[in-house]
Design a protein around this motif. Sequence first.
Motif, PDB file in Angstrom:
ATOM      1  N   SER A  37      72.504  26.549  48.759  1.00 14.10           N
ATOM      2  CA  SER A  37      71.747  25.568  49.250  1.00 14.10           C
ATOM      3  C   SER A  37      71.958  24.162  48.819  1.00 14.10           C
ATOM      4  N   ARG A  38      73.339  23.986  48.436  1.00 14.28           N
ATOM      5  CA  ARG A  38      73.817  22.303  47.968  1.00 14.28           C
ATOM      6  C   ARG A  38      72.973  21.696  47.270  1.00 14.28           C
ATOM      7  N   PRO A  39      72.789  22.097  46.158  1.00 14.90           N
ATOM      8  CA  PRO A  39      71.878  21.313  44.992  1.00 14.90           C
ATOM      9  C   PRO A  39      73.091  20.355  44.522  1.00 14.90           C
ATOM     10  N   ASN A  40      72.516  19.276  43.858  1.00 15.52           N
ATOM     11  CA  ASN A  40      73.377  18.299  43.128  1.00 15.52           C
ATOM     12  C   ASN A  40      74.027  19.070  41.878  1.00 15.52           C
ATOM     13  N   ARG A  41      75.444  19.381  42.143  1.00 18.05           N
ATOM     14  CA  ARG A  41      76.280  19.969  41.260  1.00 18.05           C
ATOM     15  C   ARG A  41      76.290  19.290  39.801  1.00 18.05           C
ATOM     16  N   ASN A  42      75.975  17.977  40.022  1.00 18.70           N
ATOM     17  CA  ASN A  42      76.120  17.207  38.868  1.00 18.70           C
ATOM     18  C   ASN A  42      74.749  16.530  38.162  1.00 18.70           C
ATOM     19  N   LEU A  43      73.730  17.544  38.458  1.00 17.58           N
ATOM     20  CA  LEU A  43      72.424  16.921  37.944  1.00 17.58           C
ATOM     21  C   LEU A  43      72.311  16.966  36.460  1.00 17.58           C
ATOM     22  N   PRO A  44      72.058  15.875  35.947  1.00 18.74           N
ATOM     23  CA  PRO A  44      72.053  15.841  34.374  1.00 18.74           C
ATOM     24  C   PRO A  44      70.847  16.489  33.951  1.00 18.74           C
ATOM     25  N   PHE A  45      71.222  16.986  32.618  1.00 15.99           N
ATOM     26  CA  PHE A  45      70.355  17.673  31.562  1.00 15.99           C
ATOM     27  C   PHE A  45      70.540  17.328  30.211  1.00 15.99           C
ATOM     28  N   THR A  46      69.422  17.106  29.577  1.00 16.07           N
ATOM     29  CA  THR A  46      69.708  16.988  27.833  1.00 16.07           C
ATOM     30  C   THR A  46      69.536  18.469  27.276  1.00 16.07           C
ATOM     31  N   TRP A  47      70.487  19.087  26.667  1.00 21.17           N
ATOM     32  CA  TRP A  47      70.445  19.967  25.899  1.00 21.17           C
ATOM     33  C   TRP A  47      70.737  19.848  24.496  1.00 21.17           C
ATOM     34  N   ASN A  48      69.958  20.223  23.588  1.00 18.43           N
ATOM     35  CA  ASN A  48      69.998  20.004  22.386  1.00 18.43           C
ATOM     36  C   ASN A  48      70.532  18.502  21.971  1.00 18.43           C
ATOM     37  N   ASN A  49      70.093  17.617  22.616  1.00 20.00           N
ATOM     38  CA  ASN A  49      70.245  16.099  22.519  1.00 20.00           C
ATOM     39  C   ASN A  49      71.742  15.553  23.110  1.00 20.00           C
ATOM     40  N   LEU A  50      72.236  16.659  23.868  1.00 16.16           N
ATOM     41  CA  LEU A  50      73.420  16.395  24.594  1.00 16.16           C
ATOM     42  C   LEU A  50      73.359  16.193  25.885  1.00 16.16           C
ATOM     43  N   PRO A  51      73.794  14.933  26.615  1.00 18.01           N
ATOM     44  CA  PRO A  51      73.439  14.857  28.116  1.00 18.01           C
ATOM     45  C   PRO A  51      74.819  15.713  28.596  1.00 18.01           C
ATOM     46  N   VAL A  52      74.181  16.652  29.548  1.00 22.58           N
ATOM     47  CA  VAL A  52      75.117  17.418  30.083  1.00 22.58           C
ATOM     48  C   VAL A  52      74.914  17.628  31.742  1.00 22.58           C
ATOM     49  N   LYS A  53      75.935  18.145  32.396  1.00 15.78           N
ATOM     50  CA  LYS A  53      75.992  18.372  33.732  1.00 15.78           C
ATOM     51  C   LYS A  53      76.324  20.046  33.705  1.00 15.78           C
ATOM     52  N   PRO A  54      75.771  20.707  35.136  1.00 14.81           N
ATOM     53  CA  PRO A  54      76.021  22.094  35.179  1.00 14.81           C
ATOM     54  C   PRO A  54      77.332  22.707  34.588  1.00 14.81           C
ATOM     55  N   LEU A  55      78.476  21.936  34.909  1.00 11.35           N
ATOM     56  CA  LEU A  55      79.799  22.555  34.471  1.00 11.35           C
ATOM     57  C   LEU A  55      79.867  22.549  33.192  1.00 11.35           C
ATOM     58  N   THR A  56      79.580  21.507  32.525  1.00 11.26           N
ATOM     59  CA  THR A  56      79.609  21.228  30.943  1.00 11.26           C
ATOM     60  C   THR A  56      78.800  22.160  30.426  1.00 11.26           C
ATOM     61  N   LEU A  57      77.558  22.456  30.738  1.00 10.06           N
ATOM     62  CA  LEU A  57      76.531  23.344  30.330  1.00 10.06           C
ATOM     63  C   LEU A  57      77.039  24.788  30.045  1.00 10.06           C
ATOM     64  N   ALA A  58      77.890  25.183  31.410  1.00  7.31           N
ATOM     65  CA  ALA A  58      78.367  26.359  31.521  1.00  7.31           C
ATOM     66  C   ALA A  58      79.647  26.543  30.528  1.00  7.31           C
ATOM     67  N   VAL A  59      80.290  25.665  30.177  1.00  4.92           N
ATOM     68  CA  VAL A  59      81.315  25.928  29.350  1.00  4.92           C
ATOM     69  C   VAL A  59      80.738  25.853  27.985  1.00  4.92           C
ATOM     70  N   LEU A  60      80.033  25.052  27.533  1.00  6.44           N
ATOM     71  CA  LEU A  60      79.310  25.071  26.056  1.00  6.44           C
ATOM     72  C   LEU A  60      78.495  26.420  25.901  1.00  6.44           C
ATOM     73  N   ARG A  61      78.123  27.019  27.047  1.00  6.86           N
ATOM     74  CA  ARG A  61      77.334  28.247  26.807  1.00  6.86           C
ATOM     75  C   ARG A  61      78.151  29.484  26.997  1.00  6.86           C
ATOM     76  N   GLY A  62      79.435  29.164  27.182  1.00  5.10           N
ATOM     77  CA  GLY A  62      80.457  30.481  27.446  1.00  5.10           C
ATOM     78  C   GLY A  62      80.267  31.169  28.696  1.00  5.10           C
ATOM     79  N   GLU A  63      79.497  30.463  29.743  1.00  2.00           N
ATOM     80  CA  GLU A  63      79.296  31.312  30.973  1.00  2.00           C
ATOM     81  C   GLU A  63      80.364  31.134  31.864  1.00  2.00           C
TER      82      GLU A  63
END
Length: 183
Positions: A37-63
């Motif tokens: 559906s072409r969402p924003n692939r760089n949509l920021p998110f704060t995970w455990n006080n770290l600003p992440v984007k979807p790719l970095t979130l997937a890396v740190l979660r091991g997905e």
Amino acid sequence: MLLKDLDLEARNHKGEAPIHTAILHGQSTVLKTFLESRPNRNLPFTWNNLPVKPLTLAVLRGETDCIDLLLTKKNFRQSIFTIGNILHLAVYFNQPHVLEHLFKTHRSIIRPLLEETEVNPQGLTPFTLAASLGDTEALLILKEHGAHIETIDDYDRTPLHHAAMQCQLDAIELLVSFGVKLT
């Protein structure tokens, strides 16, 4: 399923958009549907006080399945400012299977992140970070894929120095077995 009317940037009470929730729960099939559906692939998110984007979130979660859907030649240099690029993230968050996967599946994209100029804000390459953390598995993987084992930081310290500063005896032993210089 009709996603055209779904707001893929809407956030829940935790600040997660649907794309983040799919990654956090390892739902690569759902993520794939959202990405169509072409969402924003760089949509920021704060995970455990770290600003992440979807790719970095997937890396740190091991997905790894999510990483495969998100990683492109345009976004492979994504980073978390305080930690570094996606190789630094995989080391820092103890995700050796992500390192292996990245080199096995995305070698041509990832290889430049091993260069000596690819340092985090502390001036460490992914290899030096692994030495500092005593992550022998990451050291083996990174060396196998061409990491510079004698890289020098801004203070003329090598990975061996960083392992010694953190009293990482197993890492020191492994680095010596790699043939690093002791002086």
